[in-house]
Write a protein that holds these residues in place. Structure first.
Motif, short mmCIF file in Angstrom:
data_model
loop_
_atom_site.label_atom_id
_atom_site.label_comp_id
_atom_site.label_asym_id
_atom_site.label_seq_id
_atom_site.Cartn_x
_atom_site.Cartn_y
_atom_site.Cartn_z
N SER A 57 2.15 4.89 -7.40
CA SER A 57 2.62 3.58 -6.96
C SER A 57 1.51 2.55 -7.07
CB SER A 57 3.13 3.66 -5.51
OG SER A 57 2.05 3.94 -4.65
N GLN A 59 2.42 -0.57 -5.65
CA GLN A 59 2.91 -1.43 -4.57
C GLN A 59 3.42 -0.53 -3.46
OE1 GLN A 59 3.00 -4.85 -4.37
NE2 GLN A 59 1.90 -4.95 -6.30
N ASN A 60 3.34 -1.00 -2.22
CA ASN A 60 3.91 -0.25 -1.11
C ASN A 60 5.44 -0.21 -1.26
OD1 ASN A 60 1.49 0.31 0.25
ND2 ASN A 60 1.53 -1.67 1.28
N LYS A 65 2.76 4.70 -0.06
CA LYS A 65 1.69 3.72 0.00
C LYS A 65 1.18 3.36 -1.39
CE LYS A 65 0.08 5.24 4.48
NZ LYS A 65 -0.72 6.23 5.14
N LYS A 66 0.68 2.15 -1.53
CA LYS A 66 0.07 1.68 -2.77
C LYS A 66 -1.04 2.65 -3.17
CE LYS A 66 -2.53 -2.18 -4.66
NZ LYS A 66 -3.07 -3.52 -4.42
N GLU A 68 -0.73 5.76 -4.02
CA GLU A 68 -0.40 7.16 -3.76
C GLU A 68 0.15 7.83 -5.01
OE1 GLU A 68 1.76 9.62 -0.15
OE2 GLU A 68 2.30 7.53 -0.47
N HIS A 99 7.37 -1.07 -9.22
CA HIS A 99 6.34 -0.74 -8.24
C HIS A 99 5.59 0.55 -8.54
CE1 HIS A 99 8.34 -3.91 -6.20
NE2 HIS A 99 7.91 -3.64 -4.99
#
Length: 170
Positions: A57, A59-60, A65-66, A68, A99
Motif C-alpha cells: 500500500s 495510502q492508508n 497502513k501506508k 504495509e 492506493h
C-alpha cells in the motif's frame, strides 16, 4: 532487453565476477519483489491475482497502513483476502486500486561485493532514506538477516543497513 534477458546477462556477469574474486564466493538467497505495474482496471479484477502475490500500500486503507506489505492468501466471491506480517487477514478493497501496487515475489542470489539497486523508496533500520534507483554495494550479511551495504566503493562511503525482509531491490 527484456527482464529475462537482463537476468541471464546478470547471472553470467556474476559468475565472471566470482571467478575473478570481485564478489564473494558464498551466495545468500534474498527475497525480491518485482512490481507488475498493473493498471487500476487490472488491479480491480480479482481474477488477475494468485496466492502468494504481494500487495504494497502507498495510502492508508481500512485496516491497512501506508507502506504495509500483504500477501494474497484467499479469494472471496468478489474480493481478495490478504495477510499482513503478523498473520492477520483483512479484505483488500479492490475499488481502492489507486492506493496499492501488486508485486510478484521471487528469490535472487547475492554475495558480498554485489551491487544492488533500490526499486522503491524506503528506509533502512536507522531510518535513513533509501531512494528508488539508489545503487549500493553489499559489505556483509548480518546474523539478524539484515544486509549492510554502502553507497559507492570508496573508503568512508555512506553505509546503510537494509532490514531483514527488505525486498524492493534488484
Amino acid at each position: 532487453p527484456t527482464n529475462k534477458q537482463a537476468e541471464m546477462v546478470t547471472r553470467h556477469i556474476r559468475e565472471l565476477c566470482k571467478q575473478e574474486k570481485i564478489i564473494g564466493q558464498r551466495d545468500h538467497q534474498v527475497i525480491r519483489t518485482s512490481n507488475l505495474y498493473w493498471t487500476e482496471t487490472q488491479k480491480q479484477d480479482q481474477r488477475n491475482y494468485e496466492r502468494g502475490m504481494i500487495i504494497q500500500s502507498h495510502q492508508n486503507m481500512s485496516n491497512i497502513k501506508k507502506g504495509e506489505k500483504l500477501t494474497v492468501s484467499d479469494f472471496g466471491k468478489n474480493d481478495l483476502i490478504v495477510q499482513n506480517s503478523k498473520g492477520i487477514k483483512v479484505t483488500l478493497p479492490l475499488d481502492r486500486a489507486s492506493h496499492f501496487d501488486v508485486y510478484r515475489q521471487d528469490t535472487i542470489e547475492l554475495a558480498v561485493g554485489d551491487h544492488l539497486r533500490i526499486t522503491k523508496n524506503g528506509q533502512d533500520v536507522n531510518k535513513q532514506r533509501l531512494d528508488n534507483g539508489k545503487l549500493l554495494t553489499i559489505k556483509q550479511f548480518n546474523k539478524d538477516g539484515s544486509i549492510t551495504a554502502q553507497h559507492g566503493i570508496q573508503k568512508g562511503a555512506k553505509e546503510y543497513r537494509l532490514p531483514k525482509g527488505f525486498s524492493n531491490l534488484d
